[in-house]
Every structure is written in structure tokens, then in C-alpha cells.
Scaffold this motif. Structure first.
Motif, mmCIF file in Angstrom:
data_model
loop_
_atom_site.group_PDB
_atom_site.id
_atom_site.type_symbol
_atom_site.label_atom_id
_atom_site.label_comp_id
_atom_site.label_asym_id
_atom_site.label_seq_id
_atom_site.Cartn_x
_atom_site.Cartn_y
_atom_site.Cartn_z
ATOM 1 N N LEU A 22 0.795 -1.106 -0.002
ATOM 2 C CA LEU A 22 -0.011 0.132 -0.095
ATOM 3 C C LEU A 22 1.025 1.169 -0.027
ATOM 4 O O LEU A 22 1.659 1.235 0.825
ATOM 5 C CB LEU A 22 -0.811 0.017 1.095
ATOM 6 N N ASP A 23 0.415 2.144 -0.900
ATOM 7 C CA ASP A 23 1.292 3.508 -0.921
ATOM 8 C C ASP A 23 0.477 4.662 -0.746
ATOM 9 O O ASP A 23 1.025 5.741 -0.440
ATOM 10 C CB ASP A 23 1.836 3.514 -2.487
ATOM 11 N N GLY A 24 -0.892 4.611 -0.195
ATOM 12 C CA GLY A 24 -1.619 5.648 0.110
ATOM 13 C C GLY A 24 -3.082 5.323 -0.007
ATOM 14 O O GLY A 24 -3.627 4.223 0.020
ATOM 15 N N VAL A 25 -3.728 6.392 0.492
ATOM 16 C CA VAL A 25 -5.353 6.264 0.612
ATOM 17 C C VAL A 25 -6.107 7.291 -0.094
ATOM 18 O O VAL A 25 -5.530 8.367 -0.169
ATOM 19 C CB VAL A 25 -5.866 6.334 2.031
ATOM 20 N N THR A 26 -7.187 7.239 -0.619
ATOM 21 C CA THR A 26 -8.082 7.977 -1.098
ATOM 22 C C THR A 26 -9.303 7.986 -0.571
ATOM 23 O O THR A 26 -9.925 6.819 -0.300
ATOM 24 C CB THR A 26 -8.311 8.145 -2.499
ATOM 25 N N THR A 27 -10.027 8.951 -0.061
ATOM 26 C CA THR A 27 -11.302 9.055 0.433
ATOM 27 C C THR A 27 -12.148 10.212 -0.282
ATOM 28 O O THR A 27 -11.639 11.258 -1.044
ATOM 29 C CB THR A 27 -11.333 9.308 1.861
ATOM 30 N N ASN A 28 -13.539 10.069 0.255
ATOM 31 C CA ASN A 28 -14.419 11.318 -0.272
ATOM 32 C C ASN A 28 -15.556 11.206 0.743
ATOM 33 O O ASN A 28 -15.856 10.422 1.649
ATOM 34 C CB ASN A 28 -14.799 11.072 -1.585
ATOM 35 N N PRO A 29 -16.508 12.488 0.584
ATOM 36 C CA PRO A 29 -17.519 12.282 1.507
ATOM 37 C C PRO A 29 -18.565 11.035 1.664
ATOM 38 O O PRO A 29 -18.968 10.717 2.467
ATOM 39 C CB PRO A 29 -18.097 13.792 1.028
ATOM 40 N N SER A 30 -18.762 10.721 0.414
ATOM 41 C CA SER A 30 -19.514 9.432 0.365
ATOM 42 C C SER A 30 -18.784 8.335 0.947
ATOM 43 O O SER A 30 -19.671 7.366 1.854
ATOM 44 C CB SER A 30 -19.766 9.123 -1.380
ATOM 45 N N LEU A 31 -17.645 7.954 1.035
ATOM 46 C CA LEU A 31 -16.870 6.966 1.639
ATOM 47 C C LEU A 31 -17.145 7.148 3.055
ATOM 48 O O LEU A 31 -17.327 6.246 3.816
ATOM 49 C CB LEU A 31 -15.569 6.746 1.160
ATOM 50 N N MET A 32 -16.972 8.458 3.567
ATOM 51 C CA MET A 32 -16.896 8.837 4.986
ATOM 52 C C MET A 32 -18.421 8.393 5.747
ATOM 53 O O MET A 32 -18.449 7.791 6.491
ATOM 54 C CB MET A 32 -16.804 10.173 5.218
ATOM 55 N N ALA A 33 -19.307 8.734 4.641
ATOM 56 C CA ALA A 33 -20.884 8.709 4.968
ATOM 57 C C ALA A 33 -21.103 7.014 5.273
ATOM 58 O O ALA A 33 -21.830 6.656 6.056
ATOM 59 C CB ALA A 33 -21.820 9.329 4.202
ATOM 60 N N LYS A 34 -20.273 6.311 4.398
ATOM 61 C CA LYS A 34 -20.643 4.731 4.287
ATOM 62 C C LYS A 34 -20.000 4.143 5.653
ATOM 63 O O LYS A 34 -20.686 3.235 6.059
ATOM 64 C CB LYS A 34 -20.088 4.360 3.033
ATOM 65 N N GLU A 35 -18.973 4.733 6.128
ATOM 66 C CA GLU A 35 -18.673 4.245 7.506
ATOM 67 C C GLU A 35 -19.207 4.756 8.608
ATOM 68 O O GLU A 35 -18.770 4.802 9.570
ATOM 69 C CB GLU A 35 -16.961 4.449 7.458
ATOM 70 N N GLY A 36 -20.135 5.774 8.539
ATOM 71 C CA GLY A 36 -21.162 6.192 9.768
ATOM 72 C C GLY A 36 -20.282 7.561 10.174
ATOM 73 O O GLY A 36 -20.342 7.810 11.491
ATOM 74 N N LYS A 38 -19.655 11.162 10.752
ATOM 75 C CA LYS A 38 -20.416 12.254 10.804
ATOM 76 C C LYS A 38 -19.876 13.591 11.765
ATOM 77 O O LYS A 38 -19.418 13.339 12.445
ATOM 78 C CB LYS A 38 -21.749 12.119 10.946
ATOM 79 N N GLY A 39 -20.073 14.649 11.063
ATOM 80 C CA GLY A 39 -19.520 15.812 11.852
ATOM 81 C C GLY A 39 -18.182 16.260 11.612
ATOM 82 O O GLY A 39 -17.272 15.369 11.366
ATOM 83 N N ALA A 40 -17.879 17.492 11.393
ATOM 84 C CA ALA A 40 -16.599 18.217 10.974
ATOM 85 C C ALA A 40 -15.327 17.413 11.782
ATOM 86 O O ALA A 40 -14.272 17.218 11.183
ATOM 87 C CB ALA A 40 -16.607 19.432 10.929
ATOM 88 N N GLU A 41 -15.388 17.798 13.014
ATOM 89 C CA GLU A 41 -14.521 17.209 13.866
ATOM 90 C C GLU A 41 -14.280 15.656 13.857
ATOM 91 O O GLU A 41 -13.097 15.171 13.770
ATOM 92 C CB GLU A 41 -14.909 17.755 15.460
ATOM 93 N N ASN A 42 -15.229 15.022 13.735
ATOM 94 C CA ASN A 42 -15.069 13.483 13.699
ATOM 95 C C ASN A 42 -14.215 13.007 12.246
ATOM 96 O O ASN A 42 -13.492 12.386 12.326
ATOM 97 C CB ASN A 42 -16.497 12.823 13.772
ATOM 98 N N ILE A 43 -14.626 13.845 11.447
ATOM 99 C CA ILE A 43 -14.150 13.499 10.086
ATOM 100 C C ILE A 43 -12.563 13.955 10.078
ATOM 101 O O ILE A 43 -11.680 13.183 9.493
ATOM 102 C CB ILE A 43 -15.048 14.318 8.762
ATOM 103 N N LYS A 44 -12.272 14.765 10.673
ATOM 104 C CA LYS A 44 -11.005 15.357 10.475
ATOM 105 C C LYS A 44 -10.065 14.462 11.313
ATOM 106 O O LYS A 44 -8.941 13.867 11.168
ATOM 107 C CB LYS A 44 -10.864 16.660 11.315
ATOM 108 N N GLN A 45 -10.461 13.833 12.591
ATOM 109 C CA GLN A 45 -10.035 12.839 13.343
ATOM 110 C C GLN A 45 -9.882 11.481 12.606
ATOM 111 O O GLN A 45 -8.597 10.850 12.628
ATOM 112 C CB GLN A 45 -10.787 12.607 14.546
ATOM 113 N N HIS A 46 -10.776 11.263 11.914
ATOM 114 C CA HIS A 46 -10.814 9.804 10.890
ATOM 115 C C HIS A 46 -9.627 10.255 9.918
ATOM 116 O O HIS A 46 -8.898 9.020 9.738
ATOM 117 C CB HIS A 46 -12.164 9.696 10.296
ATOM 118 N N TYR A 47 -9.459 11.218 9.395
ATOM 119 C CA TYR A 47 -8.299 11.237 8.510
ATOM 120 C C TYR A 47 -7.169 11.262 9.238
ATOM 121 O O TYR A 47 -5.997 10.493 8.790
ATOM 122 C CB TYR A 47 -8.406 12.724 7.954
ATOM 123 N N ILE A 48 -6.827 11.640 10.461
ATOM 124 C CA ILE A 48 -5.505 11.638 11.272
ATOM 125 C C ILE A 48 -5.295 9.923 11.583
ATOM 126 O O ILE A 48 -4.306 9.585 11.658
ATOM 127 C CB ILE A 48 -5.580 12.254 12.617
#
Length: 218
Positions: A22-36, A38-48
Motif C-alpha cells: 500500500l502506498d496511500g489512501v483516497t477518500t471522499n464524503p460518500s466513503l466517510m458517510a458509508k462508514e458512519g 459524521k460531523g466536521a471534527e469526527n471526519i478530521k479525526q478519522h483522517y488523522i
């Protein structure tokens, strides 16, 4: 070719990382929503959290569609972690945002590319990656892999440093076709990557090896 996994699922990302390719990851809002997520801070933490699993680039997509909003979100996302690459759509505002962010040494992934002209503009604006959508073009009767080849040839001819990131990869054959077309990166489901392991002769050969071993050691 680099392999990115296109998901926000941490278990799949860990599995791909453990595979060792693995060399990296791509994500998007749809993929985030699929994992449940939600919320700006939760999304930011998920990226981290994703960045803490993988060693390579992690594309994080802006939600805004206007230039000012893209800039604001892009700078916030880039500040989360050094591995973050800001993903912006290939629109007029998006191209302007790519130019601004690249001038601030913030790496970008210009997404929703469906033509060589769009890829050209993104590269001239300084995009780190362009993401042509192979599968979605196939869906409307256009050859998505052919677009990959066109963009790769154009970038090589003009010596653009922008990498061609083949997106909307649906299956293993897409990966192999994009390799031949000259893509720098393929972002795809884990199943498409592991599908490269499958071959009936490998299975048959392993069965024969084990059978021979058992005969000699029974």
C-alpha cells in the motif's frame, strides 16, 4: 505503479497496509458517510487515524464548491497531518484553488477528471495528482483506460510532474490496463488489489506441491 486504497474503512486500510504494497489512501464524503463518520471534527479525526495507519499520501476531499470555501477547507485539512493531500473537484473554482494551494506548498489531488483538457488545466495549475475516473467513463460507453493513456502521454511529452491517479477502478483487469496505459497510481477497492494474486495455476501448483510432500512424509 503505486497502489492506493479507495475507502474510509480502517480495517480494510490496515489489511492493505499489512499486505505490504500500500502506498496511500483516497477518500471522499460518500466513503466517510458509508462508514458512519459524521460531523466536521469526527471526519478530521478519522483522517488523522488513517494517516497513522499508512505511510503514504492520504487524499482528503473538500466539501465546499466555491473558491474561498475550498481554500479555507484545504488549508485546514493540510494542517491536520503532513501526509494529507487536498482533493478538489475539477471546476473553475477548483483549478483556482489548486493554483493557490500549490503556491503555498500544499499538495493537491484534482478529482472528477473526465477529459484530457481538464487534466491539462489541473497540471498547469500545479496539481500533485489528477484523478481520471475510469469506471464512470466506461459506464457511459467511453473508454476510460484510453483517457488514462492520453493523459499519461501528454504529461510525459510536456514533462509535467503531476501524477496520473487512475480512479473509479472497478476490478483487477482495470488495474492491469491502467499499468499498460502508463498510470502512476491506481486507487481501488482492496478486492481489486488482492485479485492480482489469483491464478488457477498457482492454486494447482500449490496443491501438487503439498500432495507430493505428503506422499514423501506419510
Amino acid at each position: 505503479m503505486k497502489f492506493f486504497i479507495d475507502t474510509a474503512n480502517l480495517d480494510q486500510i490496515k489489511e492493505a497496509q499489512d499486505l505490504g504494497v500500500l502506498d496511500g489512501v483516497t477518500t471522499n464524503p460518500s466513503l466517510m458517510a458509508k462508514e458512519g463518520i459524521k460531523g466536521a471534527e469526527n471526519i478530521k479525526q478519522h483522517y488523522i487515524d488513517i494517516c497513522n495507519i499508512v505511510d503514504g499520501d492520504v487524499s482528503a476531499e473538500v466539501i465546499a464548491t466555491d473558491y474561498e470555501g475550498m481554500i479555507m477547507e484545504g488549508e485546514e485539512l493540510a494542517a491536520l497531518h503532513p501526509q494529507i493531500v487536498v482533493k478538489v473537484p475539477c471546476t473553475k473554482a477548483g483549478i483556482k484553488a489548486v493554483k493557490y494551494l500549490s503556491s503555498k506548498n500544499i499538495r493537491t489531488n484534482c478529482t472528477l477528471i473526465f477529459s484530457s483538457g481538464q487534466a491539462l488545466l489541473a497540471a498547469k495549475a500545479g496539481a500533485t495528482y489528477v484523478s481520471p475516473f475510469v469506471g464512470r467513463l466506461d459506464d457511459i460507453g467511453t473508454d476510460g483506460v484510453d483517457l488514462i493513456a492520453q493523459i499519461a502521454d501528454m504529461f510525459n511529452y510536456y514533462s509535467f510532474e503531476t501524477e496520473v491517479l487512475a480512479a473509479s477502478i472497478r476490478h483487477t483487469m482495470h488495474i492491469l490496463q491502467c499499468v499498460e496505459a502508463g498510470a502512476d497510481v491506481a486507487t481501488c477497492p482492496l478486492s481489486a488489489i488482492t485479485g492480482l494474486l489469483n491464478h488457477p495455476l498457482t492454486d494447482k501448483g500449490l496443491e501438487q506441491f503439498l500432495a507430493d510432500y505428503n506422499k514423501l512424509n506419510s
